[in-house]
Design a protein around this motif. Structure first.
Motif, PDB file in Angstrom:
ATOM      1  N   PHE A  31      66.176  17.158 -11.711  1.00 39.30           N
ATOM      2  CA  PHE A  31      65.115  18.144 -11.504  1.00 39.30           C
ATOM      3  C   PHE A  31      64.375  18.430 -12.811  1.00 39.30           C
ATOM      4  O   PHE A  31      63.522  19.290 -12.881  1.00 39.30           O
ATOM      5  CB  PHE A  31      65.682  19.444 -10.919  1.00 39.30           C
ATOM      6  N   GLU A  32      64.699  17.681 -13.865  1.00 37.15           N
ATOM      7  CA  GLU A  32      64.011  17.864 -15.141  1.00 37.15           C
ATOM      8  C   GLU A  32      62.544  17.473 -14.991  1.00 37.15           C
ATOM      9  O   GLU A  32      62.210  16.444 -14.418  1.00 37.15           O
ATOM     10  CB  GLU A  32      64.676  17.025 -16.227  1.00 37.15           C
ATOM     11  N   SER A  33      61.664  18.310 -15.535  1.00 40.61           N
ATOM     12  CA  SER A  33      60.204  18.154 -15.455  1.00 40.61           C
ATOM     13  C   SER A  33      59.724  17.987 -14.017  1.00 40.61           C
ATOM     14  O   SER A  33      58.626  17.527 -13.733  1.00 40.61           O
ATOM     15  CB  SER A  33      59.710  16.970 -16.287  1.00 40.61           C
ATOM     16  N   PHE A  34      60.553  18.401 -13.097  1.00 38.74           N
ATOM     17  CA  PHE A  34      60.355  18.308 -11.646  1.00 38.74           C
ATOM     18  C   PHE A  34      59.087  19.024 -11.174  1.00 38.74           C
ATOM     19  O   PHE A  34      58.341  18.527 -10.365  1.00 38.74           O
ATOM     20  CB  PHE A  34      61.625  18.906 -11.049  1.00 38.74           C
ATOM     21  N   ALA A  35      58.826  20.220 -11.736  1.00 36.72           N
ATOM     22  CA  ALA A  35      57.706  21.028 -11.252  1.00 36.72           C
ATOM     23  C   ALA A  35      56.354  20.422 -11.599  1.00 36.72           C
ATOM     24  O   ALA A  35      55.339  20.881 -11.122  1.00 36.72           O
ATOM     25  CB  ALA A  35      57.793  22.445 -11.820  1.00 36.72           C
ATOM     26  N   GLY A  36      56.333  19.382 -12.415  1.00 37.34           N
ATOM     27  CA  GLY A  36      55.063  18.797 -12.801  1.00 37.34           C
ATOM     28  C   GLY A  36      54.610  17.650 -11.922  1.00 37.34           C
ATOM     29  O   GLY A  36      53.558  17.077 -12.161  1.00 37.34           O
ATOM     30  N   SER A  37      55.373  17.304 -10.912  1.00 36.83           N
ATOM     31  CA  SER A  37      54.992  16.142 -10.124  1.00 36.83           C
ATOM     32  C   SER A  37      55.570  16.198  -8.717  1.00 36.83           C
ATOM     33  O   SER A  37      56.763  16.372  -8.542  1.00 36.83           O
ATOM     34  CB  SER A  37      55.483  14.866 -10.828  1.00 36.83           C
ATOM     35  N   MET A  38      54.711  16.035  -7.721  1.00 36.73           N
ATOM     36  CA  MET A  38      55.160  15.985  -6.333  1.00 36.73           C
ATOM     37  C   MET A  38      56.051  14.767  -6.113  1.00 36.73           C
ATOM     38  O   MET A  38      57.031  14.817  -5.365  1.00 36.73           O
ATOM     39  CB  MET A  38      53.945  15.940  -5.407  1.00 36.73           C
ATOM     40  N   GLU A  39      55.748  13.650  -6.792  1.00 38.87           N
ATOM     41  CA  GLU A  39      56.555  12.446  -6.641  1.00 38.87           C
ATOM     42  C   GLU A  39      57.954  12.651  -7.197  1.00 38.87           C
ATOM     43  O   GLU A  39      58.949  12.237  -6.594  1.00 38.87           O
ATOM     44  CB  GLU A  39      55.869  11.269  -7.348  1.00 38.87           C
ATOM     45  N   LYS A  40      58.050  13.291  -8.368  1.00 39.26           N
ATOM     46  CA  LYS A  40      59.369  13.554  -8.954  1.00 39.26           C
ATOM     47  C   LYS A  40      60.166  14.507  -8.073  1.00 39.26           C
ATOM     48  O   LYS A  40      61.376  14.368  -7.928  1.00 39.26           O
ATOM     49  CB  LYS A  40      59.218  14.150 -10.361  1.00 39.26           C
ATOM     50  N   MET A  41      59.468  15.483  -7.492  1.00 40.87           N
ATOM     51  CA  MET A  41      60.136  16.419  -6.611  1.00 40.87           C
ATOM     52  C   MET A  41      60.711  15.697  -5.391  1.00 40.87           C
ATOM     53  O   MET A  41      61.850  15.942  -4.991  1.00 40.87           O
ATOM     54  CB  MET A  41      59.158  17.500  -6.146  1.00 40.87           C
ATOM     55  N   THR A  42      59.914  14.803  -4.810  1.00 43.29           N
ATOM     56  CA  THR A  42      60.379  14.043  -3.651  1.00 43.29           C
ATOM     57  C   THR A  42      61.628  13.244  -3.999  1.00 43.29           C
ATOM     58  O   THR A  42      62.608  13.239  -3.243  1.00 43.29           O
ATOM     59  CB  THR A  42      59.275  13.093  -3.150  1.00 43.29           C
ATOM     60  N   GLN A  43      61.605  12.577  -5.152  1.00 44.39           N
ATOM     61  CA  GLN A  43      62.746  11.781  -5.573  1.00 44.39           C
ATOM     62  C   GLN A  43      63.977  12.654  -5.819  1.00 44.39           C
ATOM     63  O   GLN A  43      65.100  12.290  -5.455  1.00 44.39           O
ATOM     64  CB  GLN A  43      62.407  10.993  -6.844  1.00 44.39           C
ATOM     65  N   ALA A  44      63.756  13.818  -6.430  1.00 43.80           N
ATOM     66  CA  ALA A  44      64.867  14.728  -6.710  1.00 43.80           C
ATOM     67  C   ALA A  44      65.529  15.208  -5.429  1.00 43.80           C
ATOM     68  O   ALA A  44      66.762  15.263  -5.322  1.00 43.80           O
ATOM     69  CB  ALA A  44      64.360  15.924  -7.529  1.00 43.80           C
ATOM     70  N   ILE A  45      64.725  15.534  -4.429  1.00 38.56           N
ATOM     71  CA  ILE A  45      65.278  16.010  -3.161  1.00 38.56           C
ATOM     72  C   ILE A  45      65.984  14.883  -2.420  1.00 38.56           C
ATOM     73  O   ILE A  45      67.034  15.092  -1.796  1.00 38.56           O
ATOM     74  CB  ILE A  45      64.168  16.654  -2.300  1.00 38.56           C
ATOM     75  N   LYS A  46      65.440  13.674  -2.499  1.00 37.93           N
ATOM     76  CA  LYS A  46      66.118  12.529  -1.894  1.00 37.93           C
ATOM     77  C   LYS A  46      67.508  12.344  -2.498  1.00 37.93           C
ATOM     78  O   LYS A  46      68.475  12.028  -1.795  1.00 37.93           O
ATOM     79  CB  LYS A  46      65.294  11.246  -2.100  1.00 37.93           C
ATOM     80  N   GLU A  47      67.607  12.539  -3.818  1.00 40.69           N
ATOM     81  CA  GLU A  47      68.905  12.431  -4.492  1.00 40.69           C
ATOM     82  C   GLU A  47      69.883  13.473  -3.952  1.00 40.69           C
ATOM     83  O   GLU A  47      71.051  13.178  -3.696  1.00 40.69           O
ATOM     84  CB  GLU A  47      68.734  12.608  -6.005  1.00 40.69           C
ATOM     85  N   LYS A  48      69.389  14.685  -3.759  1.00 45.05           N
ATOM     86  CA  LYS A  48      70.247  15.753  -3.226  1.00 45.05           C
ATOM     87  C   LYS A  48      70.680  15.435  -1.794  1.00 45.05           C
ATOM     88  O   LYS A  48      71.813  15.722  -1.401  1.00 45.05           O
ATOM     89  CB  LYS A  48      69.514  17.100  -3.258  1.00 45.05           C
ATOM     90  N   LEU A  49      69.785  14.826  -1.024  1.00 43.78           N
ATOM     91  CA  LEU A  49      70.106  14.491   0.364  1.00 43.78           C
ATOM     92  C   LEU A  49      71.133  13.364   0.457  1.00 43.78           C
ATOM     93  O   LEU A  49      71.835  13.240   1.460  1.00 43.78           O
ATOM     94  CB  LEU A  49      68.826  14.106   1.118  1.00 43.78           C
ATOM     95  N   ARG A  50      71.222  12.553  -0.571  1.00 37.46           N
ATOM     96  CA  ARG A  50      72.250  11.512  -0.594  1.00 37.46           C
ATOM     97  C   ARG A  50      73.631  12.117  -0.835  1.00 37.46           C
ATOM     98  O   ARG A  50      74.640  11.581  -0.403  1.00 37.46           O
ATOM     99  CB  ARG A  50      71.928  10.475  -1.677  1.00 37.46           C
ATOM    100  N   GLU A  51      73.657  13.246  -1.539  1.00 32.08           N
ATOM    101  CA  GLU A  51      74.916  13.925  -1.825  1.00 32.08           C
ATOM    102  C   GLU A  51      75.397  14.747  -0.628  1.00 32.08           C
ATOM    103  O   GLU A  51      76.594  14.856  -0.381  1.00 32.08           O
ATOM    104  CB  GLU A  51      74.750  14.880  -3.018  1.00 32.08           C
ATOM    105  N   ARG A  52      74.446  15.306   0.094  1.00 30.91           N
ATOM    106  CA  ARG A  52      74.779  16.259   1.150  1.00 30.91           C
ATOM    107  C   ARG A  52      73.672  16.247   2.198  1.00 30.91           C
ATOM    108  O   ARG A  52      72.501  16.125   1.844  1.00 30.91           O
ATOM    109  CB  ARG A  52      74.915  17.651   0.521  1.00 30.91           C
ATOM    110  N   ARG A  53      74.024  16.396   3.445  1.00 34.98           N
ATOM    111  CA  ARG A  53      73.012  16.332   4.504  1.00 34.98           C
ATOM    112  C   ARG A  53      72.396  17.714   4.740  1.00 34.98           C
ATOM    113  O   ARG A  53      72.814  18.470   5.603  1.00 34.98           O
ATOM    114  CB  ARG A  53      73.626  15.796   5.802  1.00 34.98           C
ATOM    115  N   TYR A  54      71.409  18.009   3.937  1.00 30.47           N
ATOM    116  CA  TYR A  54      70.683  19.274   4.108  1.00 30.47           C
ATOM    117  C   TYR A  54      69.729  19.137   5.286  1.00 30.47           C
ATOM    118  O   TYR A  54      68.876  18.240   5.300  1.00 30.47           O
ATOM    119  CB  TYR A  54      69.902  19.626   2.842  1.00 30.47           C
ATOM    120  N   THR A  55      69.862  20.010   6.260  1.00 26.87           N
ATOM    121  CA  THR A  55      68.971  19.940   7.421  1.00 26.87           C
ATOM    122  C   THR A  55      67.784  20.889   7.296  1.00 26.87           C
ATOM    123  O   THR A  55      66.801  20.751   8.021  1.00 26.87           O
ATOM    124  CB  THR A  55      69.736  20.283   8.718  1.00 26.87           C
ATOM    125  N   ARG A  56      67.880  21.848   6.360  1.00 25.89           N
ATOM    126  CA  ARG A  56      66.744  22.743   6.078  1.00 25.89           C
ATOM    127  C   ARG A  56      66.480  22.737   4.581  1.00 25.89           C
ATOM    128  O   ARG A  56      67.409  22.856   3.780  1.00 25.89           O
ATOM    129  CB  ARG A  56      67.030  24.175   6.542  1.00 25.89           C
TER     130      ARG A  56
END
Length: 234
Positions: free
Chosen positions: A102-127
């Motif tokens: 999530f470093e420098s995450f707030a500066g890019s929609m693409e980085k944010m998407t990638q960061a959330i995808k990483e979190k979804l690989r760890e855990r199945r967030y439904t919301r």
């Protein structure tokens, strides 16, 4: 009611939506500062927790400690193990140390998407909640790149089966409104010296919905939407 629905955590809003949100889609809540966007987002998140779901909440503006303090006063348990709160505010040092992607995450929609995808690989967030996306648009150098990245985000979250609620302080959210499945607007009115709050559903794909502006209040127990009342403007 048309098909499976999930609760927003606010009964009056669920009734306006004819039973709740359609899962697996992205929704936008927009309104000026102080209208209650974060409160609505936390209701949505906690409704997921109450339903046994894993929920990811990313705050991009208000420090996580402030959200915890404010929402705890309203009776929300943000310490539940199913609820993950990530502080991605520009002034936060903790999120860089704890959540490397999530470093420098707030500066890019693409980085944010990638960061959330990483979190979804760890855990199945439904919301998933992004509160607010305002900073992401401010820091995007090109409008066309932002639009492309926003569309990619919506598609990615849909493929992963997550229901996303994002907030925005922009009064005009043209591309966001076009691409998301639903838009809820929160407004405040000064009528003869008295402050009124009004909620209106501007868009809800795949379902009928209540088109009226309905009054709501922010109480000591969160947001209450009066689905059977109408705001009459002079």
């Amino acid at each position: 009611m048309n098909g499976k629905r999930i609760s927003t955590g606010i009964r009056g809003l669920d009734l306006m939506l004819r039973g709740g949100l359609i899962p697996g889609r992205t929704y936008l809540v927009k309104g000026a500062p102080g209208t209650g966007k974060t409160t609505l987002a936390v209701h949505f998140a906690m409704a997921g927790v109450a339903n046994g779901e894993d929920v990811l909440y990313v705050t991009l503006e208000e420090p996580a400690d402030n959200i915890r303090a404010d929402m705890t006063k309203m009776g929300f348990n943000l310490n539940d193990s199913r609820f993950t709160l990530i502080d991605a505010t520009p002034t936060s040092e903790r999120y860089v140390l704890v959540e490397d992607f999530f470093e420098s995450f707030a500066g890019s929609m693409e980085k944010m998407t990638q960061a959330i995808k990483e979190k979804l690989r760890e855990r199945r967030y439904t919301r998933i909640v992004l509160d607010p996306i305002t900073m992401l648009k401010f820091t995007s150098p090109e409008e066309i790149e932002y639009r492309r990245a926003f569309l990619s985000f919506v598609k990615s979250m849909g493929k992963m089966g997550a229901t996303v609620l994002m907030t925005s302080e922009f009064q005009r959210t043209d591309i966001e409104e076009y691409l998301v499945s639903g838009v809820i607007e929160l407004k405040m009115f000064d009528i003869q010296g008295t402050l009124y709050r009004g909620l209106k559903i501007l868009k809800f794909r795949g379902s009928g919905f209540d088109h009226s502006m309905r009054p709501y209040k922010i109480t000591s127990r969160g947001m209450v939407v009066y689905h059977d009342r109408v705001i009459s403007l002079p």
